[in-house]
Motif scaffolding. Sequence first.
Motif, PDB file in Angstrom:
ATOM      1  N   ASP A 106       0.804  -1.230   0.000  1.00 39.35           N
ATOM      2  CA  ASP A 106       0.000   0.000   0.000  1.00 39.35           C
ATOM      3  C   ASP A 106       0.832   1.274   0.000  1.00 39.35           C
ATOM      4  O   ASP A 106       0.476   2.267   0.635  1.00 39.35           O
ATOM      5  CB  ASP A 106      -0.943   0.014   1.214  1.00 39.35           C
ATOM      6  N   PHE A 107       1.952   1.279  -0.726  1.00 39.37           N
ATOM      7  CA  PHE A 107       2.749   2.501  -0.785  1.00 39.37           C
ATOM      8  C   PHE A 107       2.007   3.611  -1.515  1.00 39.37           C
ATOM      9  O   PHE A 107       2.237   4.795  -1.259  1.00 39.37           O
ATOM     10  CB  PHE A 107       4.095   2.227  -1.466  1.00 39.37           C
ATOM     11  N   LEU A 108       1.068   3.230  -2.412  1.00 40.99           N
ATOM     12  CA  LEU A 108       0.308   4.258  -3.118  1.00 40.99           C
ATOM     13  C   LEU A 108      -0.623   5.002  -2.171  1.00 40.99           C
ATOM     14  O   LEU A 108      -0.977   6.158  -2.413  1.00 40.99           O
ATOM     15  CB  LEU A 108      -0.508   3.632  -4.255  1.00 40.99           C
ATOM     16  N   ARG A 109      -0.998   4.348  -1.080  1.00 39.48           N
ATOM     17  CA  ARG A 109      -1.845   5.024  -0.102  1.00 39.48           C
ATOM     18  C   ARG A 109      -1.123   6.196   0.529  1.00 39.48           C
ATOM     19  O   ARG A 109      -1.721   7.244   0.783  1.00 39.48           O
ATOM     20  CB  ARG A 109      -2.279   4.029   0.984  1.00 39.48           C
ATOM     21  N   SER A 110       0.168   6.024   0.766  1.00 40.22           N
ATOM     22  CA  SER A 110       0.965   7.118   1.329  1.00 40.22           C
ATOM     23  C   SER A 110       1.037   8.293   0.371  1.00 40.22           C
ATOM     24  O   SER A 110       1.240   9.435   0.783  1.00 40.22           O
ATOM     25  CB  SER A 110       2.375   6.617   1.656  1.00 40.22           C
ATOM     26  N   ALA A 111       0.881   7.984  -0.929  1.00 40.13           N
ATOM     27  CA  ALA A 111       0.908   9.040  -1.940  1.00 40.13           C
ATOM     28  C   ALA A 111      -0.465   9.675  -2.130  1.00 40.13           C
ATOM     29  O   ALA A 111      -0.627  10.553  -2.990  1.00 40.13           O
ATOM     30  CB  ALA A 111       1.413   8.475  -3.263  1.00 40.13           C
ATOM     31  N   GLY A 112      -1.451   9.224  -1.352  1.00 40.17           N
ATOM     32  CA  GLY A 112      -2.774   9.850  -1.408  1.00 40.17           C
ATOM     33  C   GLY A 112      -3.861   9.031  -2.070  1.00 40.17           C
ATOM     34  O   GLY A 112      -5.015   9.459  -2.113  1.00 40.17           O
ATOM     35  N   LEU A 113      -3.510   7.835  -2.605  1.00 41.39           N
ATOM     36  CA  LEU A 113      -4.525   6.999  -3.235  1.00 41.39           C
ATOM     37  C   LEU A 113      -5.196   6.146  -2.167  1.00 41.39           C
ATOM     38  O   LEU A 113      -4.647   5.156  -1.687  1.00 41.39           O
ATOM     39  CB  LEU A 113      -3.897   6.095  -4.302  1.00 41.39           C
ATOM     40  N   LYS A 114      -6.403   6.530  -1.770  1.00 38.21           N
ATOM     41  CA  LYS A 114      -7.151   5.817  -0.743  1.00 38.21           C
ATOM     42  C   LYS A 114      -8.473   5.344  -1.335  1.00 38.21           C
ATOM     43  O   LYS A 114      -9.155   6.095  -2.033  1.00 38.21           O
ATOM     44  CB  LYS A 114      -7.405   6.724   0.466  1.00 38.21           C
ATOM     45  N   MET A 115      -8.818   4.112  -1.051  1.00 33.76           N
ATOM     46  CA  MET A 115     -10.005   3.513  -1.643  1.00 33.76           C
ATOM     47  C   MET A 115     -10.944   3.000  -0.560  1.00 33.76           C
ATOM     48  O   MET A 115     -10.515   2.695   0.557  1.00 33.76           O
ATOM     49  CB  MET A 115      -9.602   2.374  -2.584  1.00 33.76           C
ATOM     50  N   THR A 116     -12.210   2.899  -0.910  1.00 33.88           N
ATOM     51  CA  THR A 116     -13.224   2.358  -0.001  1.00 33.88           C
ATOM     52  C   THR A 116     -13.715   1.033  -0.540  1.00 33.88           C
ATOM     53  O   THR A 116     -14.093   0.925  -1.708  1.00 33.88           O
ATOM     54  CB  THR A 116     -14.404   3.331   0.137  1.00 33.88           C
ATOM     55  N   TYR A 117     -13.685   0.027   0.313  1.00 28.65           N
ATOM     56  CA  TYR A 117     -14.159  -1.302  -0.073  1.00 28.65           C
ATOM     57  C   TYR A 117     -15.571  -1.476   0.487  1.00 28.65           C
ATOM     58  O   TYR A 117     -15.804  -1.314   1.677  1.00 28.65           O
ATOM     59  CB  TYR A 117     -13.232  -2.381   0.487  1.00 28.65           C
ATOM     60  N   HIS A 118     -16.496  -1.830  -0.391  1.00 32.44           N
ATOM     61  CA  HIS A 118     -17.899  -1.982  -0.004  1.00 32.44           C
ATOM     62  C   HIS A 118     -18.370  -3.341  -0.493  1.00 32.44           C
ATOM     63  O   HIS A 118     -18.277  -3.635  -1.693  1.00 32.44           O
ATOM     64  CB  HIS A 118     -18.737  -0.867  -0.635  1.00 32.44           C
ATOM     65  N   ALA A 119     -18.861  -4.166   0.405  1.00 34.75           N
ATOM     66  CA  ALA A 119     -19.283  -5.514   0.018  1.00 34.75           C
ATOM     67  C   ALA A 119     -20.556  -5.904   0.733  1.00 34.75           C
ATOM     68  O   ALA A 119     -20.758  -5.585   1.909  1.00 34.75           O
ATOM     69  CB  ALA A 119     -18.178  -6.518   0.348  1.00 34.75           C
ATOM     70  N   ARG A 120     -21.427  -6.607   0.008  1.00 31.58           N
ATOM     71  CA  ARG A 120     -22.659  -7.152   0.578  1.00 31.58           C
ATOM     72  C   ARG A 120     -22.728  -8.640   0.287  1.00 31.58           C
ATOM     73  O   ARG A 120     -22.233  -9.104  -0.741  1.00 31.58           O
ATOM     74  CB  ARG A 120     -23.892  -6.463  -0.028  1.00 31.58           C
ATOM     75  N   ALA A 121     -23.363  -9.375   1.182  1.00 27.50           N
ATOM     76  CA  ALA A 121     -23.541 -10.813   0.974  1.00 27.50           C
ATOM     77  C   ALA A 121     -24.793 -11.267   1.703  1.00 27.50           C
ATOM     78  O   ALA A 121     -25.163 -10.715   2.741  1.00 27.50           O
ATOM     79  CB  ALA A 121     -22.330 -11.585   1.479  1.00 27.50           C
ATOM     80  N   THR A 122     -25.449 -12.275   1.133  1.00 31.30           N
ATOM     81  CA  THR A 122     -26.663 -12.837   1.724  1.00 31.30           C
ATOM     82  C   THR A 122     -26.575 -14.353   1.673  1.00 31.30           C
ATOM     83  O   THR A 122     -26.102 -14.916   0.682  1.00 31.30           O
ATOM     84  CB  THR A 122     -27.921 -12.364   0.971  1.00 31.30           C
ATOM     85  N   ARG A 123     -27.016 -14.995   2.739  1.00 30.22           N
ATOM     86  CA  ARG A 123     -26.954 -16.460   2.789  1.00 30.22           C
ATOM     87  C   ARG A 123     -28.044 -16.980   3.719  1.00 30.22           C
ATOM     88  O   ARG A 123     -28.303 -16.382   4.764  1.00 30.22           O
ATOM     89  CB  ARG A 123     -25.590 -16.890   3.321  1.00 30.22           C
ATOM     90  N   LYS A 124     -28.660 -18.100   3.345  1.00 27.91           N
ATOM     91  CA  LYS A 124     -29.597 -18.788   4.235  1.00 27.91           C
ATOM     92  C   LYS A 124     -28.824 -19.842   5.012  1.00 27.91           C
ATOM     93  O   LYS A 124     -28.167 -20.702   4.418  1.00 27.91           O
ATOM     94  CB  LYS A 124     -30.737 -19.417   3.444  1.00 27.91           C
ATOM     95  N   LEU A 125     -28.894 -19.769   6.341  1.00 28.52           N
ATOM     96  CA  LEU A 125     -28.141 -20.669   7.200  1.00 28.52           C
ATOM     97  C   LEU A 125     -29.089 -21.483   8.076  1.00 28.52           C
ATOM     98  O   LEU A 125     -30.116 -20.972   8.543  1.00 28.52           O
ATOM     99  CB  LEU A 125     -27.186 -19.876   8.095  1.00 28.52           C
TER     100      LEU A 125
END
Length: 279
Positions: A106-125
């Motif tokens: 993540d050296f690019l993060r130090s250079a200002g490139l920051k990302m957001t991870y968004h995930a959804r999941a559904t399961r019947k248990l």
Amino acid sequence: MAFAIFAVGNTEFRFVVKNEMNGNTTLFITIATGLVTVGAGLLAALVVLLAPGYRRALEPAGLALVLQAIIERSLSGMPIWDHVSAFTWISFFAIFYAIAFALERDFLRSAGLKMTYHARATRKLNATPAAIWAAIAPSQETMRSYWTGSLTRVDARPDWGPEAYEVHFRLGAFGTLVQRHVRTIWDWPHRFSYDYAPVDDVPRRAGVRGRCKAELAKVSDDQVEVATEDEIIELGFGTWSLLWLDDSAQSDLDALQARLSGRRDWSIAGWSARKMAMA
């Protein structure tokens, strides 16, 4: 996933077959390509199941083979390429792996490139809402049942604000991850939502902040539909890409399903949890 590109890497094989065999070679080429694809897929599956720590090498391996095939086909008239196939693949693999390793740092993060991870999941248990809640909702009551096995301490912190908690996770053999959890919804055993961030607030912890949500809807007496949503902010590209490639939200539910059913857990999330908990 990307290791299926292995089949494309056999471009030079198909090129030779087309030019050196007589007659109709379409069927032979199709069968050969299919066998290579299946073989590559099985090899990738074995790596993920038996040695998940090396899964990051699959993409560089496939990309290196493709680049090698393109160059060898383009320069097939030069005798030198008949002798350095293995060397070129190893060289390209080393280059791509070095790039993947650098991105994961993540050296690019130090250079200002920051990302957001968004995930959804559904399961019947096949479990009760109370059993699922006990496995996924971090609280004082669920320290022994929490699915990662690494939850060690949950303390109320009214000095931080209403519904604020200090939560400790075991991090390997000697480390501890301490988070600040602020509950925005806590409706046992139906739904919860909390924001989390590192307590120490140092740059190396910047990836472990975000929001976690879950909703449990009873389908029948012994079945519950679980819907989860994860949002992790300020990630570097390397960490973001690894979460995306691992399909982390579905992998978490794979691990949860294995735990609740008493089956062996083959998921990436389960492997990561065992490493974290040293189990």
